[in-house]
Design a protein around this motif. Structure first.
Motif, PDB file in Angstrom:
ATOM      1  N   TRP A 254       5.373   2.109  11.959  1.00 22.16           N
ATOM      2  CA  TRP A 254       5.492   2.388  10.532  1.00 22.16           C
ATOM      3  C   TRP A 254       4.923   1.224   9.701  1.00 22.16           C
ATOM      4  CZ3 TRP A 254       8.422   6.349   7.800  1.00 22.16           C
ATOM      5  CH2 TRP A 254       8.882   7.370   8.626  1.00 22.16           C
ATOM      6  N   VAL A 255       5.292   0.022  10.065  1.00 19.59           N
ATOM      7  CA  VAL A 255       4.831  -1.140   9.302  1.00 19.59           C
ATOM      8  C   VAL A 255       3.318  -1.283   9.406  1.00 19.59           C
ATOM      9  CG1 VAL A 255       4.976  -3.657   9.085  1.00 19.59           C
ATOM     10  CG2 VAL A 255       7.045  -2.317   9.560  1.00 19.59           C
ATOM     11  N   ASP A 256       2.767  -1.063  10.583  1.00 23.19           N
ATOM     12  CA  ASP A 256       1.317  -1.156  10.760  1.00 23.19           C
ATOM     13  C   ASP A 256       0.595  -0.103   9.907  1.00 23.19           C
ATOM     14  OD1 ASP A 256      -1.090  -2.178  12.242  1.00 23.19           O
ATOM     15  OD2 ASP A 256      -1.149  -0.092  12.898  1.00 23.19           O
ATOM     16  N   THR A 257       1.133   1.109   9.898  1.00 23.73           N
ATOM     17  CA  THR A 257       0.527   2.165   9.083  1.00 23.73           C
ATOM     18  C   THR A 257       0.606   1.817   7.600  1.00 23.73           C
ATOM     19  OG1 THR A 257       1.114   3.832  10.735  1.00 23.73           O
ATOM     20  CG2 THR A 257       0.613   4.626   8.520  1.00 23.73           C
ATOM     21  N   LEU A 258       1.745   1.323   7.173  1.00 22.76           N
ATOM     22  CA  LEU A 258       1.899   0.924   5.775  1.00 22.76           C
ATOM     23  C   LEU A 258       0.948  -0.210   5.401  1.00 22.76           C
ATOM     24  CD1 LEU A 258       5.767   0.997   5.225  1.00 22.76           C
ATOM     25  CD2 LEU A 258       4.052   2.312   3.963  1.00 22.76           C
ATOM     26  N   SER A 259       0.776  -1.165   6.308  1.00 22.01           N
ATOM     27  CA  SER A 259      -0.084  -2.312   6.000  1.00 22.01           C
ATOM     28  C   SER A 259      -1.538  -1.897   5.810  1.00 22.01           C
ATOM     29  CB  SER A 259       0.016  -3.369   7.107  1.00 22.01           C
ATOM     30  OG  SER A 259      -0.556  -2.888   8.315  1.00 22.01           O
ATOM     31  N   ARG A 260      -1.952  -0.828   6.481  1.00 20.65           N
ATOM     32  CA  ARG A 260      -3.314  -0.330   6.309  1.00 20.65           C
ATOM     33  C   ARG A 260      -3.463   0.414   4.985  1.00 20.65           C
ATOM     34  NH1 ARG A 260      -5.876  -0.360  11.490  1.00 20.65           N
ATOM     35  NH2 ARG A 260      -4.376  -0.903  13.131  1.00 20.65           N
ATOM     36  N   LEU A 261      -2.387   1.043   4.549  1.00 20.43           N
ATOM     37  CA  LEU A 261      -2.414   1.746   3.275  1.00 20.43           C
ATOM     38  C   LEU A 261      -2.200   0.822   2.089  1.00 20.43           C
ATOM     39  CD1 LEU A 261      -0.328   4.916   4.223  1.00 20.43           C
ATOM     40  CD2 LEU A 261      -2.714   4.912   3.471  1.00 20.43           C
ATOM     41  N   ARG A 262      -1.405  -0.227   2.297  1.00 14.62           N
ATOM     42  CA  ARG A 262      -1.058  -1.159   1.215  1.00 14.62           C
ATOM     43  C   ARG A 262      -1.379  -2.596   1.622  1.00 14.62           C
ATOM     44  NH1 ARG A 262       2.027   0.996  -2.828  1.00 14.62           N
ATOM     45  NH2 ARG A 262       1.113  -0.828  -3.861  1.00 14.62           N
ATOM     46  N   PRO A 263      -2.659  -2.921   1.792  1.00 14.73           N
ATOM     47  CA  PRO A 263      -3.023  -4.283   2.183  1.00 14.73           C
ATOM     48  C   PRO A 263      -2.691  -5.322   1.110  1.00 14.73           C
ATOM     49  CG  PRO A 263      -4.982  -3.033   1.592  1.00 14.73           C
ATOM     50  CD  PRO A 263      -3.849  -2.063   1.633  1.00 14.73           C
ATOM     51  N   ASP A 264      -2.383  -4.835  -0.089  1.00 16.04           N
ATOM     52  CA  ASP A 264      -2.032  -5.737  -1.189  1.00 16.04           C
ATOM     53  C   ASP A 264      -0.584  -6.202  -1.123  1.00 16.04           C
ATOM     54  OD1 ASP A 264      -1.487  -2.947  -1.660  1.00 16.04           O
ATOM     55  OD2 ASP A 264      -0.868  -3.489  -3.709  1.00 16.04           O
ATOM     56  N   ARG A 265       0.203  -5.631  -0.235  1.00 11.51           N
ATOM     57  CA  ARG A 265       1.627  -5.962  -0.147  1.00 11.51           C
ATOM     58  C   ARG A 265       1.917  -6.814   1.089  1.00 11.51           C
ATOM     59  NH1 ARG A 265       4.667  -2.774  -3.730  1.00 11.51           N
ATOM     60  NH2 ARG A 265       3.199  -2.091  -5.353  1.00 11.51           N
ATOM     61  N   ALA A 266       2.866  -7.733   0.933  1.00  8.75           N
ATOM     62  CA  ALA A 266       3.250  -8.606   2.039  1.00  8.75           C
ATOM     63  C   ALA A 266       3.951  -7.805   3.129  1.00  8.75           C
ATOM     64  CB  ALA A 266       4.167  -9.714   1.538  1.00  8.75           C
ATOM     65  N   GLU A 267       3.794  -8.250   4.375  1.00  3.75           N
ATOM     66  CA  GLU A 267       4.417  -7.547   5.492  1.00  3.75           C
ATOM     67  C   GLU A 267       5.932  -7.502   5.347  1.00  3.75           C
ATOM     68  OE1 GLU A 267       5.136  -8.306  10.207  1.00  3.75           O
ATOM     69  OE2 GLU A 267       3.077  -8.569   9.482  1.00  3.75           O
ATOM     70  N   THR A 268       6.528  -8.574   4.817  1.00  2.26           N
ATOM     71  CA  THR A 268       7.980  -8.598   4.632  1.00  2.26           C
ATOM     72  C   THR A 268       8.429  -7.466   3.721  1.00  2.26           C
ATOM     73  OG1 THR A 268       8.002 -11.003   4.885  1.00  2.26           O
ATOM     74  CG2 THR A 268       9.923  -9.991   3.845  1.00  2.26           C
ATOM     75  N   GLU A 269       7.670  -7.228   2.655  1.00  2.00           N
ATOM     76  CA  GLU A 269       8.014  -6.146   1.734  1.00  2.00           C
ATOM     77  C   GLU A 269       7.861  -4.785   2.421  1.00  2.00           C
ATOM     78  OE1 GLU A 269       6.258  -3.839  -2.170  1.00  2.00           O
ATOM     79  OE2 GLU A 269       5.853  -5.997  -1.979  1.00  2.00           O
ATOM     80  N   LEU A 270       6.783  -4.621   3.167  1.00  2.00           N
ATOM     81  CA  LEU A 270       6.544  -3.350   3.826  1.00  2.00           C
ATOM     82  C   LEU A 270       7.622  -3.049   4.863  1.00  2.00           C
ATOM     83  CD1 LEU A 270       2.670  -3.492   4.270  1.00  2.00           C
ATOM     84  CD2 LEU A 270       3.988  -2.393   2.454  1.00  2.00           C
ATOM     85  N   ARG A 271       8.055  -4.080   5.552  1.00  2.00           N
ATOM     86  CA  ARG A 271       9.115  -3.896   6.544  1.00  2.00           C
ATOM     87  C   ARG A 271      10.425  -3.492   5.853  1.00  2.00           C
ATOM     88  NH1 ARG A 271       8.732  -5.325  11.545  1.00  2.00           N
ATOM     89  NH2 ARG A 271       6.940  -6.646  11.036  1.00  2.00           N
ATOM     90  N   PHE A 272      10.691  -4.117   4.731  1.00  5.48           N
ATOM     91  CA  PHE A 272      11.891  -3.751   3.968  1.00  5.48           C
ATOM     92  C   PHE A 272      11.806  -2.308   3.506  1.00  5.48           C
ATOM     93  CE2 PHE A 272      14.104  -3.196  -0.060  1.00  5.48           C
ATOM     94  CZ  PHE A 272      15.379  -3.625   0.262  1.00  5.48           C
ATOM     95  N   ARG A 273      10.645  -1.890   3.032  1.00  2.15           N
ATOM     96  CA  ARG A 273      10.466  -0.515   2.581  1.00  2.15           C
ATOM     97  C   ARG A 273      10.680   0.472   3.743  1.00  2.15           C
ATOM     98  NH1 ARG A 273       7.651   0.676  -2.327  1.00  2.15           N
ATOM     99  NH2 ARG A 273       7.233  -1.211  -3.558  1.00  2.15           N
ATOM    100  N   ALA A 274      10.162   0.114   4.907  1.00  4.12           N
ATOM    101  CA  ALA A 274      10.330   0.991   6.067  1.00  4.12           C
ATOM    102  C   ALA A 274      11.809   1.177   6.391  1.00  4.12           C
ATOM    103  CB  ALA A 274       9.581   0.427   7.272  1.00  4.12           C
TER     104      ALA A 274
END
Length: 232
Positions: free
Chosen positions: A172-192
């Motif tokens: 999930w985090v990897d997919t999000l990071s490709r869609l939202r490269p402008d966001r930090a991984e920590t934020e994306l992980r929290f969102r997941a």
């Protein structure tokens, strides 16, 4: 999940589906002099009984708690004696481990199949959401058991569950990071993890273990809200 995990154990929120594991080849019952097809039929029956025990156990553990269910209860739920359960599992702890490790593995494998088929990253995320919603609506009892009884597992089984779930989260985090490269991984992980909390709330909405919510409406709402929480 109702609880908020620590960073180290955050993947525990990615709760899992009933395992599809069956008997091993050692259980097949074939051998010299065996009637053709007899071993295969016995193996199938044993696999079916094993799955029936797991399904019944998930419901009973969700209703009564792990400590409130006996081997005799598990046998009675599938129409056999308590000692007959030992033909499939060495004990009640092994039944719980099979539910949670098998379900975690099922979620991980399913996510990987979803990602392999997705034509682009947006489609991949929508497919992951739909996949998890399907699990959450169909396996509410497993979510409740995961939420309440994970610590009942022995160290090895608990480690396996956490490892499988962390791998699931990373997709999930990897997919999000490709869609939202402008966001930090920590934020994306929290969102997941926030999305998992939303999707895994269905057992509490259903209220009665073993019954599905009215998912004709719920499915669309959950998918829409999860997408918004991930991509806003």
């Amino acid at each position: 999940m109702a609880t908020t995990p620590s960073t180290a154990d955050a993947a525990e929120t990615a709760v899992v589906a009933l395992p599809a594991s069956t008997g091993t080849s050692a259980d097949a019952g074939t051998g010299a002099g065996a009637e053709p097809g007899l071993g295969t039929e016995r193996s199938r029956q044993k696999a079916d009984r094993r799955q029936a025990i797991l399904a019944a156990a998930a419901t009973l553990f969700a209703e009564r708690g792990y400590a409130g269910v006996t081997i005799e209860d598990l046998g009675s739920a599938v129409g056999v004696s308590g000692p007959a359960v030992y033909r499939h599992f060495p004990g009640k702890a092994a039944v719980l481990a099979a539910i949670l490790t098998g379900a975690s593995r099922s979620l991980l494998n399913g996510a990987e199949r979803v990602l392999d088929r997705a034509p682009d990253q947006a489609s991949a995320l929508r497919a992951l959401i739909a996949f998890h919603v399907e699990f959450a609506l169909g396996d509410a009892d497993v979510i409740l058991v995961q939420d309440r009884e994970l610590e009942q597992l022995d160290v090895e089984a608990r480690h396996e569950v956490r490892l499988l779930q962390r791998r699931y989260v990373e997709h999930w985090v990897d997919t999000l990071s490709r869609l939202r490269p402008d966001r930090a991984e920590t934020e994306l992980r929290f969102r997941a993890h926030a999305a998992f909390g939303l999707l895994n709330s269905t057992p509490h909405s259903a209220r009665i273990p073993g019954r599905r919510p009215a998912d004709g409406v719920v499915r669309g709402i959950l998918e829409e809200m999860a997408w918004a929480s991930l991509m806003s």
